[in-house]
Every structure is written in C-alpha cells, then in structure tokens.
Design a protein around this motif. Sequence first.
Motif, PDB file in Angstrom:
ATOM      1  N   THR A 107       0.913  -1.336   0.050  1.00 25.72           N
ATOM      2  CA  THR A 107      -0.009   0.009   0.191  1.00 25.72           C
ATOM      3  C   THR A 107       0.893   1.164   0.144  1.00 25.72           C
ATOM      4  O   THR A 107       1.819   1.337   0.661  1.00 25.72           O
ATOM      5  CB  THR A 107      -1.022  -0.020   1.338  1.00 25.72           C
ATOM      6  N   ALA A 108       0.665   2.303  -0.988  1.00 26.39           N
ATOM      7  CA  ALA A 108       1.470   3.160  -1.277  1.00 26.39           C
ATOM      8  C   ALA A 108       0.784   4.214  -1.512  1.00 26.39           C
ATOM      9  O   ALA A 108      -0.258   4.502  -1.694  1.00 26.39           O
ATOM     10  CB  ALA A 108       2.599   2.840  -2.193  1.00 26.39           C
ATOM     11  N   ASN A 109       1.447   5.491  -1.557  1.00 28.38           N
ATOM     12  CA  ASN A 109       0.994   6.918  -1.839  1.00 28.38           C
ATOM     13  C   ASN A 109       1.754   7.443  -3.135  1.00 28.38           C
ATOM     14  O   ASN A 109       2.646   8.154  -2.917  1.00 28.38           O
ATOM     15  CB  ASN A 109       1.087   7.858  -0.627  1.00 28.38           C
ATOM     16  N   GLY A 232       8.048   5.139  -0.988  1.00 30.54           N
ATOM     17  CA  GLY A 232       7.256   6.356  -0.987  1.00 30.54           C
ATOM     18  C   GLY A 232       7.071   6.884   0.059  1.00 30.54           C
ATOM     19  O   GLY A 232       7.220   6.562   1.333  1.00 30.54           O
ATOM     20  N   PRO A 233       6.319   8.180   0.252  1.00 28.96           N
ATOM     21  CA  PRO A 233       5.643   8.863   1.311  1.00 28.96           C
ATOM     22  C   PRO A 233       4.606   8.484   2.237  1.00 28.96           C
ATOM     23  O   PRO A 233       4.129   7.374   1.650  1.00 28.96           O
ATOM     24  CB  PRO A 233       5.549  10.311   0.621  1.00 28.96           C
ATOM     25  N   SER A 234       4.453   9.095   3.180  1.00 24.95           N
ATOM     26  CA  SER A 234       3.266   8.791   4.100  1.00 24.95           C
ATOM     27  C   SER A 234       3.498   7.556   4.661  1.00 24.95           C
ATOM     28  O   SER A 234       2.483   6.907   4.955  1.00 24.95           O
ATOM     29  CB  SER A 234       1.745   8.974   3.211  1.00 24.95           C
ATOM     30  N   LYS A 235       4.518   7.353   5.268  1.00 24.30           N
ATOM     31  CA  LYS A 235       4.958   6.184   5.961  1.00 24.30           C
ATOM     32  C   LYS A 235       4.218   6.061   7.239  1.00 24.30           C
ATOM     33  O   LYS A 235       4.133   5.093   7.767  1.00 24.30           O
ATOM     34  CB  LYS A 235       6.568   5.910   5.897  1.00 24.30           C
ATOM     35  N   ALA A 236       3.934   7.287   7.920  1.00 24.15           N
ATOM     36  CA  ALA A 236       3.517   7.214   9.189  1.00 24.15           C
ATOM     37  C   ALA A 236       2.206   6.820   9.136  1.00 24.15           C
ATOM     38  O   ALA A 236       1.273   6.578  10.135  1.00 24.15           O
ATOM     39  CB  ALA A 236       3.687   8.819   9.778  1.00 24.15           C
ATOM     40  N   TYR A 237       1.513   6.971   7.994  1.00 30.27           N
ATOM     41  CA  TYR A 237       0.013   6.830   7.612  1.00 30.27           C
ATOM     42  C   TYR A 237      -0.498   5.701   6.930  1.00 30.27           C
ATOM     43  O   TYR A 237      -1.406   5.504   6.379  1.00 30.27           O
ATOM     44  CB  TYR A 237      -0.428   8.166   7.055  1.00 30.27           C
ATOM     45  N   GLY A 238       0.462   4.555   7.287  1.00 32.28           N
ATOM     46  CA  GLY A 238      -0.115   3.216   6.801  1.00 32.28           C
ATOM     47  C   GLY A 238       0.313   2.790   5.386  1.00 32.28           C
ATOM     48  O   GLY A 238      -0.054   2.012   4.786  1.00 32.28           O
ATOM     49  N   CYS A 239       1.352   3.771   5.011  1.00 32.78           N
ATOM     50  CA  CYS A 239       1.858   3.441   3.606  1.00 32.78           C
ATOM     51  C   CYS A 239       3.389   3.046   3.384  1.00 32.78           C
ATOM     52  O   CYS A 239       3.887   3.458   4.345  1.00 32.78           O
ATOM     53  CB  CYS A 239       1.828   4.716   2.373  1.00 32.78           C
ATOM     54  N   GLY A 240       3.781   2.228   2.437  1.00 36.49           N
ATOM     55  CA  GLY A 240       5.297   2.055   2.303  1.00 36.49           C
ATOM     56  C   GLY A 240       5.676   0.681   2.560  1.00 36.49           C
ATOM     57  O   GLY A 240       6.691   0.216   2.352  1.00 36.49           O
ATOM     58  N   LEU A 241       4.777  -0.052   3.619  1.00 39.01           N
ATOM     59  CA  LEU A 241       5.283  -1.606   3.830  1.00 39.01           C
ATOM     60  C   LEU A 241       5.023  -2.581   2.769  1.00 39.01           C
ATOM     61  O   LEU A 241       3.925  -2.807   2.257  1.00 39.01           O
ATOM     62  CB  LEU A 241       4.315  -1.996   5.002  1.00 39.01           C
ATOM     63  N   LEU A 242       6.122  -3.221   2.129  1.00 42.37           N
ATOM     64  CA  LEU A 242       5.921  -4.028   1.131  1.00 42.37           C
ATOM     65  C   LEU A 242       6.355  -5.368   1.852  1.00 42.37           C
ATOM     66  O   LEU A 242       7.374  -5.623   2.542  1.00 42.37           O
ATOM     67  CB  LEU A 242       7.282  -3.853   0.077  1.00 42.37           C
ATOM     68  N   THR A 243       5.358  -6.333   1.713  1.00 42.71           N
ATOM     69  CA  THR A 243       5.494  -7.453   2.327  1.00 42.71           C
ATOM     70  C   THR A 243       5.563  -8.537   1.086  1.00 42.71           C
ATOM     71  O   THR A 243       4.966  -8.396  -0.011  1.00 42.71           O
ATOM     72  CB  THR A 243       4.317  -8.011   3.072  1.00 42.71           C
ATOM     73  N   LEU A 244       6.240  -9.751   1.210  1.00 45.98           N
ATOM     74  CA  LEU A 244       6.517 -10.652   0.345  1.00 45.98           C
ATOM     75  C   LEU A 244       5.897 -12.190   0.804  1.00 45.98           C
ATOM     76  O   LEU A 244       5.814 -12.258   2.169  1.00 45.98           O
ATOM     77  CB  LEU A 244       8.213 -11.068   0.046  1.00 45.98           C
ATOM     78  N   ALA A 245       5.688 -13.142  -0.100  1.00 45.11           N
ATOM     79  CA  ALA A 245       5.176 -14.412   0.240  1.00 45.11           C
ATOM     80  C   ALA A 245       5.293 -15.287  -0.976  1.00 45.11           C
ATOM     81  O   ALA A 245       5.673 -14.844  -1.960  1.00 45.11           O
ATOM     82  CB  ALA A 245       3.417 -14.096   0.417  1.00 45.11           C
ATOM     83  N   PRO A 246       5.473 -16.532  -0.516  1.00 49.75           N
ATOM     84  CA  PRO A 246       5.690 -17.480  -1.507  1.00 49.75           C
ATOM     85  C   PRO A 246       4.469 -17.620  -2.599  1.00 49.75           C
ATOM     86  O   PRO A 246       3.414 -17.147  -2.356  1.00 49.75           O
ATOM     87  CB  PRO A 246       5.530 -18.918  -0.780  1.00 49.75           C
ATOM     88  N   LEU A 247       4.953 -17.480  -3.775  1.00 49.72           N
ATOM     89  CA  LEU A 247       3.955 -17.494  -5.141  1.00 49.72           C
ATOM     90  C   LEU A 247       3.268 -18.875  -4.692  1.00 49.72           C
ATOM     91  O   LEU A 247       3.640 -19.895  -4.677  1.00 49.72           O
ATOM     92  CB  LEU A 247       4.805 -17.559  -6.292  1.00 49.72           C
TER      93      LEU A 247
END
Length: 251
Positions: A107-109, A232-247
């Motif tokens: 989730t990004a801005n 990206g910006p707005s990390k304090a507001y729930g943006c920027g966390l990239l998560t990975l998972a097995p395909l």
Amino acid sequence: MPYLSRIRINPLRAESRKLLASPRAMHAAVQGGVPGLPEQARTLWRLDPDNPHRPQLFVLTTDKPDWTHLVEQAGWPDADGEHYAIRDYAPLLQQLAPGRSFAFRLTANPVQNTSRPDKPTTLQQTRIEAGERRRGFRLGHRTATAQLNWFLSRTERWGFEVPTASHLDKTQDPDDDTPRDIRITKRQRRSFGKGLGTAKEAHVVMNSVTFEGSLRITDAALLTERLLAGIGPSKAYGCGLLTLAPLPDRE
C-alpha cells in the motif's frame, strides 16, 4: 533485528472504529507498542481489510514490540486463539537473491513533484507568491493508470522487476504489449487532520493505493533496503510497507 507482526483487529469495538478511521490515531497506537523512541527507528505499518469483519494490522519494527495494549483496546482480549503474531524478519531477508520470485503486496501513496500545480490550493498559492518554490510541491497521482505507471517506473531502483502476466488485468492499459503481473486491489482518498491545531496547513490529503502481484529480484541489497525503509511517502500513515510471500502454485 527487524520483526514483522500481524495483529487481529475487532472492528466492532469503539476504539477499533477510531483507529480504523484515522491513520494518525493508528500510527500513535503502533508507536505505543515499540519500546524505543520514535526517532530512533523506522516503523512501518499497513492495514489489510481483506475481510472487513476481521481486518489485520501488519507492522515492521526494528525492535521486538509488545501489542498487549492493542489487543486490550481493539482486539478480543478474552477470546481464544492467537491475538497477534511476531516473527523474526531475518530469515526472509536471508532468502533474497537475484532471480528469486515472490508474491507481493504494497500500500503506497504514489506522488509526483512539480514546481507549479495546475490548480494550487490557497496555501500553495501563498507559497508560490512568496517565492517558496525551492522544494516544489508534492501532488498525488489520482488515476489508476498514473498510479500503476508510478509503480512500474520505479521497480528497477527498488531491486526487482514485475514479470509479464499470462493475461491482461483490467487495471492495465489494453494497448500495452507487455502486461505485467500486477493489479490494483484498492484505491482510497484519505483526508484527515495532523492533530496540530485547526489551521488548514495542519491537514493531510493522500491517495493510498494497494498493489498486488509477483516480482522477480534483480538486486537483493536494494530490495532489502526497501523492505526495511519502506516505499514512497506517508509512511507514518500506513503506506510504504512492502511484504513478500511464496508464490501460489499455478497450473
């Protein structure tokens, strides 16, 4: 040592409704679970409302957190089951290598910088007239096409590429000869106060976008940096966390 947490949120509780409605309030609650001072470490978080009756909060911290307060205020403190999970992030980082593929969610801005907005706000017009243009203005991308292009044009600097898709997704340009394995699953315009008073400048407006798909690592060091520092910006507001998972297995 980084840790990735997953916390169950009960959306029917009064405190939960407050947190779900305000990224600023959620940020404060997240910081309350970290023992160190906020300026000493980066904290990233993302709310995943896949099931609106059971939203989940994901948080990446540099120190081991304690989410007891969130469970008591916004969870099911007396119910059975795992109220939250905390996992050491190092094993995942050790798996990163060029050529490896993962499913991802972010989730990004998406924003762009400009020296003169087409339709400046009152505050922006005041800054322009005062000559305060050295830093420019940060404007959010509003269309799905622009938001998708923002993401795809930056993957190289983030240490990965998005492979071609086996079919054309509805969020992509039908004239694109190389559709990518990425889709936009949620778009939301958020507007809220920063809690610094009633002045108009103490206000946040952002266009948050959730991207999902698959990626192939091209530079493990760059990707590690983005996983830990955010995108990206707005990390304090729930943006920027990239998560990975097995395909998932694909036939």
